[in-house]
Design a protein around this motif. Structure first.
Motif, short mmCIF file in Angstrom:
data_model
loop_
_atom_site.label_atom_id
_atom_site.label_comp_id
_atom_site.label_asym_id
_atom_site.label_seq_id
_atom_site.Cartn_x
_atom_site.Cartn_y
_atom_site.Cartn_z
N UNK A 133 0.84 -1.19 0.00
CA UNK A 133 0.00 0.00 0.00
C UNK A 133 0.87 1.24 0.00
N UNK A 134 0.36 2.29 -0.62
CA UNK A 134 1.15 3.52 -0.71
C UNK A 134 0.33 4.74 -0.37
N UNK A 135 0.96 5.92 -0.39
CA UNK A 135 0.29 7.15 0.04
C UNK A 135 -0.75 7.65 -0.96
N UNK A 136 -1.84 8.20 -0.43
CA UNK A 136 -2.85 8.83 -1.29
C UNK A 136 -2.44 10.24 -1.64
N UNK A 169 0.14 16.04 -4.85
CA UNK A 169 -1.25 15.97 -5.28
C UNK A 169 -1.96 14.76 -4.67
N UNK A 170 -3.28 14.73 -4.79
CA UNK A 170 -4.01 13.51 -4.45
C UNK A 170 -3.87 12.58 -5.64
N UNK A 171 -3.37 11.37 -5.44
CA UNK A 171 -3.05 10.50 -6.57
C UNK A 171 -4.30 10.21 -7.40
N UNK A 172 -4.11 10.16 -8.71
CA UNK A 172 -5.23 9.92 -9.63
C UNK A 172 -5.30 8.46 -10.05
N UNK A 173 -4.25 7.71 -9.72
CA UNK A 173 -4.18 6.30 -10.10
C UNK A 173 -3.21 5.60 -9.16
N UNK A 174 -3.37 4.30 -9.03
CA UNK A 174 -2.43 3.56 -8.19
C UNK A 174 -1.15 3.20 -8.96
N UNK A 194 -3.80 -2.24 -3.69
CA UNK A 194 -5.16 -1.68 -3.64
C UNK A 194 -5.13 -0.31 -2.98
N UNK A 195 -6.06 0.55 -3.39
CA UNK A 195 -6.11 1.84 -2.70
C UNK A 195 -7.04 2.84 -3.34
N UNK A 196 -7.23 3.97 -2.63
CA UNK A 196 -8.11 5.05 -3.09
C UNK A 196 -7.37 5.95 -4.08
N UNK A 197 -8.11 6.43 -5.08
CA UNK A 197 -7.57 7.42 -6.00
C UNK A 197 -8.59 8.55 -6.17
N UNK A 198 -8.12 9.68 -6.65
CA UNK A 198 -8.95 10.90 -6.67
C UNK A 198 -8.90 11.56 -8.04
N UNK A 199 -10.07 11.98 -8.53
CA UNK A 199 -10.09 12.74 -9.77
C UNK A 199 -11.19 13.79 -9.69
N UNK A 200 -10.99 14.88 -10.40
CA UNK A 200 -11.98 15.93 -10.35
C UNK A 200 -13.15 15.58 -11.28
N UNK A 210 -13.85 10.12 -5.82
CA UNK A 210 -12.96 9.23 -5.07
C UNK A 210 -13.37 7.81 -5.42
N UNK A 211 -12.41 7.01 -5.84
CA UNK A 211 -12.74 5.61 -6.10
C UNK A 211 -11.53 4.74 -5.84
N UNK A 212 -11.64 3.47 -6.11
CA UNK A 212 -10.57 2.55 -5.74
C UNK A 212 -10.02 1.80 -6.95
N UNK A 213 -8.74 1.56 -6.89
CA UNK A 213 -8.11 0.74 -7.93
C UNK A 213 -7.25 -0.33 -7.27
N UNK A 214 -6.98 -1.37 -8.03
CA UNK A 214 -5.96 -2.33 -7.60
C UNK A 214 -4.94 -2.41 -8.71
N UNK A 215 -3.75 -1.97 -8.39
CA UNK A 215 -2.66 -2.00 -9.36
C UNK A 215 -1.99 -3.37 -9.28
#
Ligand code: DAH
Length: 343
Positions: A133-136, A169-174, A194-200, A210-215
């Motif tokens: 897991x990494x930083x949002x 920034x708030x990450x847009x993708x994992x 897995x983690x949360x990502x953010x897009x306008x 705000x949604x979730x991806x699994x890289x």
């Protein structure tokens, strides 16, 4: 003088009588005020002392003192008694039986997004992947730059986000986790993040800011597109059933080459076409590709020796398909009537 003696005897008698009825400390206090207070009966009688002769005074004084201490003692005895009773009563009333079984009404359940993340993670754990897991709140270089999305690149337009400053920034993708992992570990690598990502993006039935991806990332010697396809096919079948197939469509992602978008046979109709897949028979679930040689180089991995594949799964979309949820907003509103269905 005999007058005063009588009065004192009368007060004492009256006092003893009232004391018989005392049930609580408030009643005792009332009696104290009535007899011993500034305007109390004893005080009033003693006002008459001035009219006595010098011989009479000590005699009456002695009697008065006896009456006073009799009353004081009786009062403090009764106060102690009723206080003890009140305390015993309170203890009895507040008793808690810790052995009574509770009704356990509020037992919760896992959120469907966490259920989906767990289900998907289990599949990849079974294939030998580990989880990171990494930083949002992410650095621009990880979210964009080292993934070959430099400033001014059109891909940044579709992934606008909240910037704390030019570099944060708030990450847009994992996908930035690919870089973080390759910077810190050497191949062979097999990781999901897995983690949360953010897009306008505006909130609607299929989009959320705000949604979730699994890289996913695999890097080793001799990794091919065939490995990617095999892994994703297995993932699709494990999650949605043996009959599920995958379809690859050519696409472009700056950090993979070649790149594909991956569709799964529709989980509702199985491929015939329905309202869920809009008649297509297929639903897009993830992006993937072979890790771009320049991305490997950015992380000091020699693309002449190593190759790898990567993929990014949209968790919301997968969860909605897996559990039959038709509006993404249900996943964030925390309406217990919705959440309770997943117990
Ligand atoms: N990060 C991409 C997105 O958010 C999804 C993606 C595509 C991830 C291709 C990957 C990949 O790892 O190889 O749209």
């Amino acid at each position: 003088m005999s007058n005063m003696k009588e009065s004192l005897a009368g007060i004492r008698e009256e006092f003893d009588k009232s004391m018989e009825a005392v049930k609580d400390s408030a009643a005792a206090e009332q009696i104290r005020v009535a007899f011993l207070g500034k305007k109390g009966k004893l005080t009033q009688v003693l006002r008459g002392m001035g009219e006595l002769t010098a011989e009479e005074r000590p005699v009456i004084g002695k009697i008065a003192n006896e009456v006073r201490s009799h009353m004081e003692n009786a009062l403090s005895d009764v106060q102690a008694k009723v206080k003890a009773e009140e305390r015993a009563h309170k203890l009895r009333r507040e008793v808690i039986d810790v052995t009574v079984p509770s009704s356990m009404k509020g037992a919760g359940a896992r959120h469907p997004l966490n259920m989906a993340i767990n289900e998907i993670s289990e599949i990849f754990l079974g294939l030998g992947y580990s989880i990171a897991e990494g930083p949002e709140v992410e650095l621009d270089k990880y979210n964009f730059e080292l993934l070959r999305i430099p400033e001014g690149h059109p891909a940044r337009d579709t992934q606008d986000t909240f910037y704390f400053n030019d570099n944060v920034l708030l990450r847009t993708q994992t996908s930035g986790m690919q870089i973080r992992i390759m910077e810190n570990q050497k191949p062979p690598l097999k990781v999901i993040c897995p983690g949360k990502v953010y897009r306008s993006d505006a909130l609607d039935a299929t989009h959320s800011p705000v949604f979730h991806q699994i890289e996913g990332l695999v890097v080793d010697k001799g990794v091919t597109m065939g490995d990617l396809v095999g892994s994703l096919r297995l993932f699709a079948k494990k999650l949605f059933g043996e009959k599920t197939e995958i379809r690859l469509r050519p696409h472009h992602f700056p950090f993979t080459e070649p790149s594909v978008e991956v569709d799964l046979t529709c989980w509702k109709c199985g491929g015939c076409g329905c309202n869920v897949c809009k008649g297509e028979g297929w639903i897009e679930v993830l992006g993937a590709g072979m890790v771009h040689p320049e991305v490997l180089k950015n992380c000091n991995i020699d693309p002449e020796i190593y190759s790898g594949f990567a993929f990014g799964i949209g968790v919301e979309r997968t969860a909605m398909g897996r559990y039959g949820i038709d509006d993404i907003r249900l996943l964030y509103e925390n309406d217990v009537r919705f959440l309770e269905q997943f117990k």
